[in-house]
Design an enzyme around this catalytic site. Structure first.
Site, PDB file in Angstrom:
ATOM      1  N   ARG A  37       0.829  -1.216   0.000  1.00 19.97           N
ATOM      2  CA  ARG A  37       0.000   0.000   0.000  1.00 19.97           C
ATOM      3  C   ARG A  37       0.860   1.261   0.000  1.00 19.97           C
ATOM      4  O   ARG A  37       0.504   2.258  -0.619  1.00 19.97           O
ATOM      5  CB  ARG A  37      -0.960  -0.002   1.199  1.00 19.97           C
ATOM      6  N   LYS A 198     -12.430  -9.747   9.096  1.00 12.42           N
ATOM      7  CA  LYS A 198     -13.411  -8.653   9.187  1.00 12.42           C
ATOM      8  C   LYS A 198     -14.808  -9.164   8.832  1.00 12.42           C
ATOM      9  O   LYS A 198     -15.396  -8.761   7.816  1.00 12.42           O
ATOM     10  CB  LYS A 198     -13.005  -7.519   8.254  1.00 12.42           C
ATOM     11  N   GLY A 355      -5.205  -5.638   2.461  1.00 13.16           N
ATOM     12  CA  GLY A 355      -3.913  -5.443   3.108  1.00 13.16           C
ATOM     13  C   GLY A 355      -3.263  -6.757   3.516  1.00 13.16           C
ATOM     14  O   GLY A 355      -2.091  -7.013   3.197  1.00 13.16           O
ATOM     15  N   GLY A 378     -12.142  -5.145   0.893  1.00 13.00           N
ATOM     16  CA  GLY A 378     -13.587  -4.886   0.937  1.00 13.00           C
ATOM     17  C   GLY A 378     -14.042  -3.979  -0.197  1.00 13.00           C
ATOM     18  O   GLY A 378     -15.083  -4.216  -0.816  1.00 13.00           O
TER      19      GLY A 378
HETATM   20  N1  LIG Z   1      -9.277 -18.885  11.470  1.00 13.27           N
HETATM   21  C1  LIG Z   1      -8.778 -17.693  11.760  1.00 13.27           C
HETATM   22  N2  LIG Z   1      -8.663 -17.294  13.049  1.00 13.27           N
HETATM   23  C2  LIG Z   1      -8.168 -16.079  13.371  1.00 13.27           C
HETATM   24  N3  LIG Z   1      -7.755 -15.179  12.454  1.00 13.27           N
HETATM   25  C3  LIG Z   1      -7.853 -15.530  11.163  1.00 13.27           C
HETATM   26  C4  LIG Z   1      -8.368 -16.785  10.749  1.00 13.27           C
HETATM   27  N4  LIG Z   1      -8.342 -16.814   9.400  1.00 13.27           N
HETATM   28  C5  LIG Z   1      -7.835 -15.633   8.980  1.00 13.27           C
HETATM   29  N5  LIG Z   1      -7.542 -14.848  10.031  1.00 13.27           N
HETATM   30  C6  LIG Z   1      -6.953 -13.493  10.034  1.00 13.27           C
HETATM   31  O1  LIG Z   1      -7.595 -12.636   9.118  1.00 13.27           O
HETATM   32  C7  LIG Z   1      -6.762 -11.513   8.970  1.00 13.27           C
HETATM   33  C8  LIG Z   1      -7.006 -10.838   7.639  1.00 13.27           C
HETATM   34  O2  LIG Z   1      -8.367 -10.513   7.488  1.00 13.27           O
HETATM   35  P1  LIG Z   1      -8.890  -9.226   6.712  1.00 13.27           P
HETATM   36  O3  LIG Z   1      -8.431  -8.000   7.403  1.00 13.27           O
HETATM   37  O4  LIG Z   1     -10.350  -9.425   6.519  1.00 13.27           O
HETATM   38  O5  LIG Z   1      -8.116  -9.346   5.290  1.00 13.27           O
HETATM   39  P2  LIG Z   1      -7.628  -8.194   4.298  1.00 13.27           P
HETATM   40  O6  LIG Z   1      -6.774  -7.222   5.102  1.00 13.27           O
HETATM   41  O7  LIG Z   1      -6.816  -8.896   3.262  1.00 13.27           O
HETATM   42  O8  LIG Z   1      -8.856  -7.559   3.751  1.00 13.27           O
HETATM   43  C9  LIG Z   1      -5.355 -12.014   9.127  1.00 13.27           C
HETATM   44  O9  LIG Z   1      -4.707 -11.242  10.120  1.00 13.27           O
HETATM   45  C10 LIG Z   1      -5.509 -13.471   9.571  1.00 13.27           C
HETATM   46  O10 LIG Z   1      -4.656 -13.843  10.651  1.00 13.27           O
HETATM   47  O1  LIG Z   2      -7.664  -2.392   5.176  1.00 14.42           O
HETATM   48  C1  LIG Z   2      -8.686  -1.971   4.620  1.00 14.42           C
HETATM   49  O2  LIG Z   2      -9.605  -2.760   4.046  1.00 14.42           O
HETATM   50  P1  LIG Z   2      -9.429  -4.320   3.687  1.00 14.42           P
HETATM   51  O3  LIG Z   2      -9.165  -5.101   4.954  1.00 14.42           O
HETATM   52  O4  LIG Z   2     -10.743  -4.695   3.085  1.00 14.42           O
HETATM   53  O5  LIG Z   2      -8.299  -4.469   2.718  1.00 14.42           O
HETATM   54  C2  LIG Z   2      -8.988  -0.510   4.488  1.00 14.42           C
HETATM   55  O6  LIG Z   2      -7.948   0.258   5.057  1.00 14.42           O
HETATM   56  C3  LIG Z   2     -10.309  -0.188   5.156  1.00 14.42           C
HETATM   57  O7  LIG Z   2     -10.241  -0.458   6.547  1.00 14.42           O
HETATM   58  P2  LIG Z   2     -11.608  -0.721   7.374  1.00 14.42           P
HETATM   59  O8  LIG Z   2     -12.161  -2.064   6.899  1.00 14.42           O
HETATM   60  O9  LIG Z   2     -11.198  -0.747   8.828  1.00 14.42           O
HETATM   61  O10 LIG Z   2     -12.556   0.413   7.043  1.00 14.42           O
END
Ligand SMILES: Nc1ncnc2c1ncn2[C@@H]1O[C@H](COP(=O)(O)OP(=O)(O)O)[C@@H](O)[C@H]1O
Ligand SMILES: O=C(OP(=O)(O)O)[C@H](O)COP(=O)(O)O
Length: 397
Positions: A37, A198, A355, A378
């Site tokens: 990023r 998330k 991320g 997202g």
């Molecule tokens: N079964 C699980 N238990 C706890 N954490 C998990 C599990 N599967 C995935 N994760 C966590 O999800 C996190 C990423 O999720 P998210 O923020 O939604 O992804 P992104 O940043 O790619 O959008 C990672 O830190 C990972 O450790």
């Molecule tokens: O990391 C982000 O989104 P992502 O986890 O969907 O990649 C963006 O910075 C948005 O963060 P937010 O989901 O806390 O609003």
């Protein structure tokens, strides 16, 4: 195609440019572990600085919900940001008020300043006009280069665009162009893989996604929530039990739209969330009450591979397990490497974002072989659903 002004349309010399970027990067022990990023926003920042703007960066980190939590400070990002840009980056301990005003007043043309986390104020997520005004006072123009936060209608991602002359940054432009080119008319079958942590902010978009894609693999913490909704005992796993009805509704909609759902059938469980924790593979129906699911098991990995074999297009957001702590990276790494190989062989178009997802693909050595890596998770899935992103719409005036 979006119709917004870009920084090529702006006269920036000597002006204070408020630039919304996404610095929500993975950090472990104060060290940034993936700079994707940061690297992607460099062209916009360099361009504005070279043209003589006073570049004032606005960003959020984590979800501090209006509290000044030390662990959500943007300060650890200053050094890697300065390194990526190749210029010094100043830091102000607040994003509004005296502290921010003084730091901006000290800037010369071409200087770069990062303001502290916008989410230290509750008004950010509420898009509160008072915070929008306080931010708008700090700049002469606004640039949004945070495509990955454009699905949020927050003060710094949406409100500000209505208060100042607003322009899209280079990454915002590049993301929309690249996603349109890769996924405008995707080759079917389309497979979506959605995992990660998330759950509450991403589960709703699955309801539209099951009408757009042919196969949906649900993994990570998201899968635990779906399994629990089906009556499976997930023990101490990351799981949002109060979303059971939403999960059931999505499964029913998937039946209607004939979207195949792939959920884990086995899991790697542990009792501690730490690298090297004692672990074992069990059926998802045999998770002990004191254990957590930290990764998908081998049978589930095979099911993901089989889904990849059927697909012509793959979109992916959210790791399949807690990939940051080994050995719980196995499912994510296996799926990433399998998808990368299929892409290299010309059998699959692959787009991934988020991320942590990008960090996971880099960890797997797979990112370079994917067709396109988005900074967004997202936001990219909401774009895929066909939703108008508030941060993009606001730039259109
Ligand atoms: N079964 C699980 N238990 C706890 N954490 C998990 C599990 N599967 C995935 N994760 C966590 O999800 C996190 C990423 O999720 P998210 O923020 O939604 O992804 P992104 O940043 O790619 O959008 C990672 O830190 C990972 O450790
Ligand atoms: O990391 C982000 O989104 P992502 O986890 O969907 O990649 C963006 O910075 C948005 O963060 P937010 O989901 O806390 O609003």
């Amino acid at each position: 195609m979006s119709s917004f002004k870009t920084i090529d349309d702006a006269d920036v010399a000597g002006k204070r440019a408020l630039v919304r970027v996404d610095l929500n990067v993975p950090i472990e022990n104060g060290v940034v572990t993936d700079t994707t990023r940061i690297d992607r926003i460099v062209p916009t920042i360099r361009d504005l600085a070279d043209k003589g703007a006073k570049v004032v960066l606005l960003a959020h980190f984590g979800r501090p919900k209006g509290e000044r939590k030390a662990e959500d400070s943007l300060k650890p990002i200053v050094a890697p940001l300065a390194k990526a840009i190749g210029k010094p980056v100043a830091f102000a301990d607040d994003c509004i008020g005296d502290v921010a005003e003084k730091a901006i007043a000290a800037l010369s043309n071409g200087d770069i300043l990062l303001l502290e986390n916008t989410r230290y104020y509750k008004g950010e997520e509420k898009n509160d006009p008072a915070l929008v005004d306080a931010l708008a006072k700090l700049g002469d123009l606004y640039v949004n280069d945070a495509f990955s936060a454009a699905h949020r209608a927050h003060a710094s991602t949406e409100g500000l665009a209505h208060k100042l002359p607003a322009y899209a940054g280079r990454t915002m432009q590049a993301e929309l162009t690249a996603l349109g080119a890769a996924l405008g008319t995707p080759k079917r079958p389309v497979l979506a893989v959605v995992g990660g942590a998330k759950v509450s902010t991403k589960i709703d978009l699955l309801e539209n996604l099951v009408a757009k894609v042919d196969i949906l693999v649900i993994g990570g913490g998201m899968a635990n929530t779906f399994l629990a909704a089906q009556g499976v005992n997930v023990g101490k796993s990351l799981c949002e039990h109060d979303l059971a009805d939403t999960a059931k509704r999505i499964l029913a909609k998937a039946k209607e739209t004939k979207c195949e759902i792939v959920l884990p059938v086995d899991a790697v469980i542990a009792r501690e969330f730490k690298a090297g924790a004692a672990n074992e593979v069990v059926s998802v129906n045999a998770v002990p009450a004191d254990a957590m699911i930290l990764d998908a098991g081998p049978k589930s990995i095979d099911a993901v591979k089989a889904a990849i074999d059927k697909a012509k297009t793959l979109v992916w957001n959210g790791p399949l397990g807690a990939f940051e702590i080994e050995p719980f990276d196995k499912a994510t790494v296996a799926a990433a490497q399998y998808a990368a190989a299929a892409t290299k062989a010309g059998k699959l178009l692959t787009v991934a974002g988020g991320g942590d997802t990008v960090s996971a693909l880099n960890h797997a050595g797979a990112a370079d072989d994917f067709t396109y890596i988005s900074t967004a998770g997202g936001a990219f899935l909401e774009w895929m659903e066909g939703k108008e992103l508030p941060g993009v719409k606001a730039l259109e005036g």
